[in-house]
Design a protein around this motif. Structure first.
Motif, mmCIF file in Angstrom:
data_model
loop_
_atom_site.group_PDB
_atom_site.id
_atom_site.type_symbol
_atom_site.label_atom_id
_atom_site.label_comp_id
_atom_site.label_asym_id
_atom_site.label_seq_id
_atom_site.Cartn_x
_atom_site.Cartn_y
_atom_site.Cartn_z
ATOM 1 N N GLU A 146 -39.981 -6.821 36.073
ATOM 2 C CA GLU A 146 -40.741 -6.238 37.182
ATOM 3 C C GLU A 146 -42.092 -5.718 36.700
ATOM 4 O O GLU A 146 -43.120 -5.921 37.344
ATOM 5 N N THR A 147 -42.097 -5.068 35.546
ATOM 6 C CA THR A 147 -43.337 -4.517 35.005
ATOM 7 C C THR A 147 -44.311 -5.617 34.631
ATOM 8 O O THR A 147 -45.508 -5.530 34.956
ATOM 9 N N THR A 148 -43.837 -6.662 33.966
ATOM 10 C CA THR A 148 -44.756 -7.731 33.577
ATOM 11 C C THR A 148 -45.313 -8.457 34.797
ATOM 12 O O THR A 148 -46.495 -8.793 34.824
ATOM 13 N N LEU A 149 -44.484 -8.656 35.812
ATOM 14 C CA LEU A 149 -44.987 -9.287 37.035
ATOM 15 C C LEU A 149 -46.044 -8.418 37.706
ATOM 16 O O LEU A 149 -47.062 -8.911 38.204
ATOM 17 N N LYS A 150 -45.820 -7.096 37.699
ATOM 18 C CA LYS A 150 -46.789 -6.170 38.295
ATOM 19 C C LYS A 150 -48.118 -6.223 37.532
ATOM 20 O O LYS A 150 -49.191 -6.236 38.135
ATOM 21 N N LEU A 151 -48.054 -6.269 36.204
ATOM 22 C CA LEU A 151 -49.268 -6.355 35.399
ATOM 23 C C LEU A 151 -50.025 -7.654 35.670
ATOM 24 O O LEU A 151 -51.250 -7.665 35.773
ATOM 25 N N LEU A 152 -49.295 -8.743 35.789
ATOM 26 C CA LEU A 152 -49.932 -10.025 36.080
ATOM 27 C C LEU A 152 -50.597 -10.017 37.453
ATOM 28 O O LEU A 152 -51.722 -10.486 37.618
ATOM 29 N N ARG A 153 -49.893 -9.469 38.446
ATOM 30 C CA ARG A 153 -50.443 -9.426 39.814
ATOM 31 C C ARG A 153 -51.647 -8.499 39.916
ATOM 32 O O ARG A 153 -52.530 -8.720 40.737
ATOM 33 N N SER A 154 -51.683 -7.461 39.104
ATOM 34 C CA SER A 154 -52.770 -6.482 39.192
ATOM 35 C C SER A 154 -54.091 -7.021 38.652
ATOM 36 O O SER A 154 -55.148 -6.467 38.923
ATOM 37 N N GLY A 155 -54.017 -8.086 37.863
ATOM 38 C CA GLY A 155 -55.243 -8.686 37.349
ATOM 39 C C GLY A 155 -55.772 -8.070 36.072
ATOM 40 O O GLY A 155 -56.866 -8.419 35.635
ATOM 41 N N ILE A 156 -55.040 -7.158 35.430
ATOM 42 C CA ILE A 156 -55.546 -6.560 34.190
ATOM 43 C C ILE A 156 -55.114 -7.336 32.949
ATOM 44 O O ILE A 156 -55.546 -7.025 31.854
ATOM 45 N N GLY A 181 -54.321 -16.706 31.532
ATOM 46 C CA GLY A 181 -53.661 -17.599 30.584
ATOM 47 C C GLY A 181 -52.395 -17.025 29.990
ATOM 48 O O GLY A 181 -51.578 -17.750 29.452
ATOM 49 N N LEU A 182 -52.236 -15.713 30.055
ATOM 50 C CA LEU A 182 -51.003 -15.101 29.553
ATOM 51 C C LEU A 182 -49.980 -15.090 30.672
ATOM 52 O O LEU A 182 -50.277 -14.699 31.791
ATOM 53 N N GLY A 183 -48.784 -15.499 30.375
ATOM 54 C CA GLY A 183 -47.717 -15.503 31.358
ATOM 55 C C GLY A 183 -46.679 -14.436 31.070
ATOM 56 O O GLY A 183 -46.798 -13.664 30.116
ATOM 57 N N GLN A 184 -45.641 -14.409 31.871
ATOM 58 C CA GLN A 184 -44.609 -13.399 31.727
ATOM 59 C C GLN A 184 -43.920 -13.493 30.367
ATOM 60 O O GLN A 184 -43.671 -12.482 29.717
ATOM 61 N N THR A 185 -43.640 -14.698 29.907
ATOM 62 C CA THR A 185 -43.006 -14.866 28.599
ATOM 63 C C THR A 185 -43.905 -14.327 27.492
ATOM 64 O O THR A 185 -43.432 -13.673 26.562
ATOM 65 N N ASP A 186 -45.216 -14.602 27.600
ATOM 66 C CA ASP A 186 -46.172 -14.083 26.608
ATOM 67 C C ASP A 186 -46.157 -12.566 26.586
ATOM 68 O O ASP A 186 -46.167 -11.948 25.521
ATOM 69 N N GLU A 195 -43.763 -10.505 27.566
ATOM 70 C CA GLU A 195 -42.499 -9.988 27.036
ATOM 71 C C GLU A 195 -42.459 -10.106 25.517
ATOM 72 O O GLU A 195 -42.024 -9.190 24.828
ATOM 73 N N ARG A 196 -42.938 -11.234 24.980
ATOM 74 C CA ARG A 196 -42.987 -11.416 23.524
ATOM 75 C C ARG A 196 -43.949 -10.402 22.912
ATOM 76 O O ARG A 196 -43.661 -9.788 21.892
ATOM 77 N N PHE A 197 -45.119 -10.217 23.554
ATOM 78 C CA PHE A 197 -46.077 -9.229 23.065
ATOM 79 C C PHE A 197 -45.454 -7.843 23.038
ATOM 80 O O PHE A 197 -45.579 -7.110 22.058
ATOM 81 N N TYR A 198 -44.764 -7.473 24.104
ATOM 82 C CA TYR A 198 -44.181 -6.143 24.185
ATOM 83 C C TYR A 198 -43.142 -5.937 23.080
ATOM 84 O O TYR A 198 -43.156 -4.909 22.401
#
Length: 132
Positions: free
Chosen positions: A3-13, A17-22, A24-27
């Motif tokens: 949920e958090t990664t999807l929210k970050l992606l949707r917020s535009g910050i 090019g980075l996706g949800q898998t990226d 999660e791996r980064f985190y």
């Protein structure tokens, strides 16, 4: 976490090019690295020469704030090395320096040049200094 990664992606910050898998791996990597660095505050100075690649684009301030990370200037690495510390700049940010093909090619050129140079191998380790 999804949920958090999807929210970050949707917020535009998050950089394009980075996706949800990226993310999660980064985190997971960041948590492991952060724990290691926090426990290594009293680590000894390494008596070796070092080469650092600095990115030209700053990290996203919103991400740094959210993760409570202070931007660390490259010269701060001086405290960790007892040898000569040299650096060079590469295009991109902490992530796109390796993920964008043109940036990764520049990183490879700089890295190979540093390995081929004499500074890293022939200078005896001495009091660290920042060169670039």
């Amino acid at each position: 976490m999804n949920e958090t990664t999807l929210k970050l992606l949707r917020s535009g910050i998050i950089p394009i090019g980075l996706g949800q898998t990226d993310l999660e791996r980064f985190y997971r990597t960041w948590v492991a690295n952060h724990a290691m660095l926090r426990s290594a505050c009293d680590r000894p100075v390494l008596n070796t020469n070092a080469f650092i690649l600095n990115v030209t684009e700053p990290e996203c301030p919103a991400i740094l704030r959210k993760l409570a990370i202070n931007d660390t200037p490259p010269a701060a690495w001086v405290r960790d090395f007892g040898g000569t510390l040299t650096s060079d700049r590469v295009p991109g940010d902490h992530y796109t320096a390796f993920s964008a093909p043109e940036n990764a090619a520049a990183v490879a050129r700089k890295f190979h040049a540093a390995l081929a140079g004499e500074d890293l191998w022939t200078k005896a380790p001495r009091v660290a200094e920042m060169v670039a």
